[in-house]
Design an enzyme around this catalytic site. Structure first.
Site, PDB file in Angstrom:
ATOM      1  N   ASN A  63     -37.534 -10.162  28.345  1.00  0.00           N
ATOM      2  CA  ASN A  63     -36.274  -9.485  28.001  1.00  0.00           C
ATOM      3  C   ASN A  63     -36.071  -9.127  26.530  1.00  0.00           C
ATOM      4  OD1 ASN A  63     -35.823  -9.718  30.665  1.00  0.00           O
ATOM      5  ND2 ASN A  63     -34.178 -11.226  30.556  1.00  0.00           N
ATOM      6  N   ASN A  76     -33.452  -4.433  25.638  1.00  0.00           N
ATOM      7  CA  ASN A  76     -33.409  -4.793  24.208  1.00  0.00           C
ATOM      8  C   ASN A  76     -34.404  -3.981  23.374  1.00  0.00           C
ATOM      9  OD1 ASN A  76     -31.266  -6.635  23.971  1.00  0.00           O
ATOM     10  ND2 ASN A  76     -32.502  -8.288  24.824  1.00  0.00           N
ATOM     11  N   HIS A 106     -38.725 -18.825  27.374  1.00  0.00           N
ATOM     12  CA  HIS A 106     -38.287 -17.448  27.619  1.00  0.00           C
ATOM     13  C   HIS A 106     -39.197 -16.486  26.856  1.00  0.00           C
ATOM     14  CE1 HIS A 106     -35.909 -14.106  28.599  1.00  0.00           C
ATOM     15  NE2 HIS A 106     -34.701 -14.555  28.342  1.00  0.00           N
ATOM     16  N   TYR A 117     -36.733 -10.765  23.719  1.00  0.00           N
ATOM     17  CA  TYR A 117     -36.429 -11.805  22.725  1.00  0.00           C
ATOM     18  C   TYR A 117     -37.709 -12.162  21.949  1.00  0.00           C
ATOM     19  CZ  TYR A 117     -32.121 -11.578  25.265  1.00  0.00           C
ATOM     20  OH  TYR A 117     -30.982 -11.098  25.853  1.00  0.00           O
ATOM     21  N   THR A 156     -27.299 -16.554  31.086  1.00  0.00           N
ATOM     22  CA  THR A 156     -26.400 -16.828  29.961  1.00  0.00           C
ATOM     23  C   THR A 156     -24.964 -16.649  30.433  1.00  0.00           C
ATOM     24  OG1 THR A 156     -28.021 -16.222  28.306  1.00  0.00           O
ATOM     25  CG2 THR A 156     -25.711 -15.885  27.706  1.00  0.00           C
TER      26      THR A 156
HETATM   27  C1  LIG Z   1     -24.927 -12.913  33.660  1.00  0.00           C
HETATM   28  C2  LIG Z   1     -26.418 -12.856  33.489  1.00  0.00           C
HETATM   29  C3  LIG Z   1     -27.009 -13.537  32.441  1.00  0.00           C
HETATM   30  C4  LIG Z   1     -28.399 -13.553  32.282  1.00  0.00           C
HETATM   31  N1  LIG Z   1     -28.965 -14.311  31.290  1.00  0.00           N
HETATM   32  C5  LIG Z   1     -30.301 -14.497  31.261  1.00  0.00           C
HETATM   33  C6  LIG Z   1     -30.892 -15.475  30.406  1.00  0.00           C
HETATM   34  O1  LIG Z   1     -30.218 -16.206  29.667  1.00  0.00           O
HETATM   35  N2  LIG Z   1     -32.248 -15.606  30.440  1.00  0.00           N
HETATM   36  C7  LIG Z   1     -33.043 -14.838  31.267  1.00  0.00           C
HETATM   37  O2  LIG Z   1     -34.266 -15.007  31.264  1.00  0.00           O
HETATM   38  N3  LIG Z   1     -32.503 -13.921  32.095  1.00  0.00           N
HETATM   39  C8  LIG Z   1     -31.161 -13.755  32.145  1.00  0.00           C
HETATM   40  N4  LIG Z   1     -30.615 -12.887  33.058  1.00  0.00           N
HETATM   41  C9  LIG Z   1     -31.481 -12.171  34.003  1.00  0.00           C
HETATM   42  C10 LIG Z   1     -31.571 -12.931  35.342  1.00  0.00           C
HETATM   43  O3  LIG Z   1     -32.273 -14.152  35.191  1.00  0.00           O
HETATM   44  C11 LIG Z   1     -32.276 -12.077  36.424  1.00  0.00           C
HETATM   45  O4  LIG Z   1     -33.595 -11.813  36.001  1.00  0.00           O
HETATM   46  C12 LIG Z   1     -31.556 -10.760  36.671  1.00  0.00           C
HETATM   47  O5  LIG Z   1     -30.175 -10.991  36.895  1.00  0.00           O
HETATM   48  C13 LIG Z   1     -32.137 -10.016  37.887  1.00  0.00           C
HETATM   49  O6  LIG Z   1     -32.101 -10.828  39.044  1.00  0.00           O
HETATM   50  P1  LIG Z   1     -30.976 -10.656  40.187  1.00  0.00           P
HETATM   51  O7  LIG Z   1     -31.107  -9.269  40.724  1.00  0.00           O
HETATM   52  O8  LIG Z   1     -31.273 -11.696  41.190  1.00  0.00           O
HETATM   53  O9  LIG Z   1     -29.628 -10.865  39.512  1.00  0.00           O
HETATM   54  C14 LIG Z   1     -29.221 -12.831  33.197  1.00  0.00           C
HETATM   55  C15 LIG Z   1     -28.607 -12.129  34.244  1.00  0.00           C
HETATM   56  C16 LIG Z   1     -27.240 -12.149  34.408  1.00  0.00           C
HETATM   57  C17 LIG Z   1     -26.625 -11.429  35.584  1.00  0.00           C
END
Ligand SMILES: Cc1cc2nc3c(=O)[nH]c(=O)nc-3n(C[C@H](O)[C@H](O)[C@H](O)COP(=O)(O)O)c2cc1C
Length: 356
Positions: A178, A235, A175, A180, A25
């Site tokens: 997390n 959440n 999705h 939701y 997001t």
């Molecule tokens: C800025 C940001 C926004 C995120 N928004 C979503 C989202 O919209 N949907 C989702 O399933 N996960 C979302 N996540 C989680 C990421 O998909 C991912 O699972 C999480 O960042 C851990 O992975 P990483 O260590 O590679 O960043 C978001 C993470 C970040 C950093």
């Protein structure tokens, strides 16, 4: 040995590599229409070297919006605007799935059209605060979904799936993670229902299973992925028996020939192995690396067979040419958290690529 840089077929589409851009997001879909912008098209096209891009969470209906300035996929204007994004990604050689995210109780009436309130399986407010245009606000008690509203919500997901195909997406990721709406039906503390949508394991998995099934019927299983995060407390979620619940869900979905299962892993590596074993199809892993972000080490998960594809969030946000950097052992730009949500091109489309 298979590596992250080998191609793979996913839902009938050939991906150039096994590095996935995780859904993120970014809250930059400004304006009352919740439509994606030209800047968003640039951002995604910059990242087209991913084997697969999964977009930010997109609301399948107005009431599914839980954060400011997130885009939708439920109006003709949104479908047209997403076409600009998918065209840009395809021109750059990429493959892109839309993440369909209904936030359920995570949200606030001020983010919704007049008269709507956040909804959930049961009237249980999340602890904590939500970010709104007016600053942080306490979560409200969600309106409990009735039978007809549950049916309508499932139909909204199916319509959003059709809209995604019309907008040029290669598929959708539902999705289920997390905290939701799908996760709220799965979890113990958010689903107190005593009807067929709660109670037993079968009841708790039913909403997620029916959403996935309905979208599959609308656009074909090969165009549908599912993201889950078993045991993730984000959440305000509590799950007492995630192994049993998620294994039952995967067993129920196993025959649908889905494009993939996307596991956002928690600290329980045994649970990951159990679900990997239970899932007959393609397995995307976003590994548990807390408090660090997923880094180059995760590539070995492909090599040792733990996953078919590996998903990168923050590192992809900051490195538009991530597969190339991973292949060369770096260097990597550092993500700037202050520009993650909202703002302009800064911290969005201005992360540099390698020049040589
Ligand atoms: C800025 C940001 C926004 C995120 N928004 C979503 C989202 O919209 N949907 C989702 O399933 N996960 C979302 N996540 C989680 C990421 O998909 C991912 O699972 C999480 O960042 C851990 O992975 P990483 O260590 O590679 O960043 C978001 C993470 C970040 C950093």
């Amino acid at each position: 040995m298979t590596t992250a840089f080998d191609p793979i077929e996913l839902g009938g589409v050939r991906l150039a590599n096994r590095v996935v851009m995780a859904p993120m997001t970014r809250s930059r879909a400004y304006g009352p229409g919740a439509e994606p912008t030209e800047l968003m098209a640039t951002y995604y096209a910059q990242r087209a070297a991913a084997g697969l891009i999964v977009t930010e969470g997109i609301q399948p209906s107005p009431v599914g919006q839980g954060y400011p300035d997130t885009p939708g996929l439920h109006t003709p204007g949104q479908v047209r605007a997403w076409r600009t994004v998918t065209d840009a990604v395809h021109r750059a050689g990429g493959v892109i799935f839309a993440q369909l995210m209904h936030t359920g109780r995570i949200g606030h009436p001020s983010l919704l059209p007049e008269g709507l309130v956040p909804v959930g399986p049961s009237p249980v407010a999340a602890q904590g605060r939500v970010y709104t245009h007016q600053g942080p606000r306490e979560f409200v008690t969600p309106k409990e979904l009735g039978e007809a509203e549950i049916r309508q919500t499932i139909a909204d997901f199916a319509t959003a799936g059709r809209n995604a195909v019309e907008a040029g997406f290669d598929g959708v990721e539902i999705h289920g993670a997390n905290g939701y709406l799908l996760h709220q039906f799965l979890a113990d503390n958010t689903n107190h229902r005593t009807d067929a949508w709660g109670g037993s394991v079968e009841g708790r998995i039913r909403f997620a299973a029916e959403v996935v099934t309905a979208v599959t019927e609308a656009i074909g299983g090969r165009r549908v992925g599912l993201r889950i995060s078993p045991g993730n407390p984000f959440n305000d979620i509590t799950e007492n028996n995630p192994g049993e619940i998620y294994e039952a869900l995967l067993n129920r979905l196993a025959g649908l020939d889905l494009a993939y299962l996307h596991l956002m892993e928690g600290p329980d590596a045994e649970l990951t192995a159990r679900l990997r074993k239970a899932w007959p199809g393609t397995f995307v892993l976003n590994p548990f690396t807390h408090p660090d972000i997923t880094g180059p080490d995760a590539l070995k998960l492909i090599e040792d067979g733990s996953a078919d594809l590996v998903a990168y969030g923050a590192l992809f946000l900051a490195n538009p040419d991530l597969p190339r950097r991973l292949a060369g052992g770096g260097p990597f730009n550092t993500p700037d958290q202050s520009t993650f949500y909202g703002g302009d091109h800064r911290g969005y489309t201005d992360y540099p690529t390698l020049t040589v």
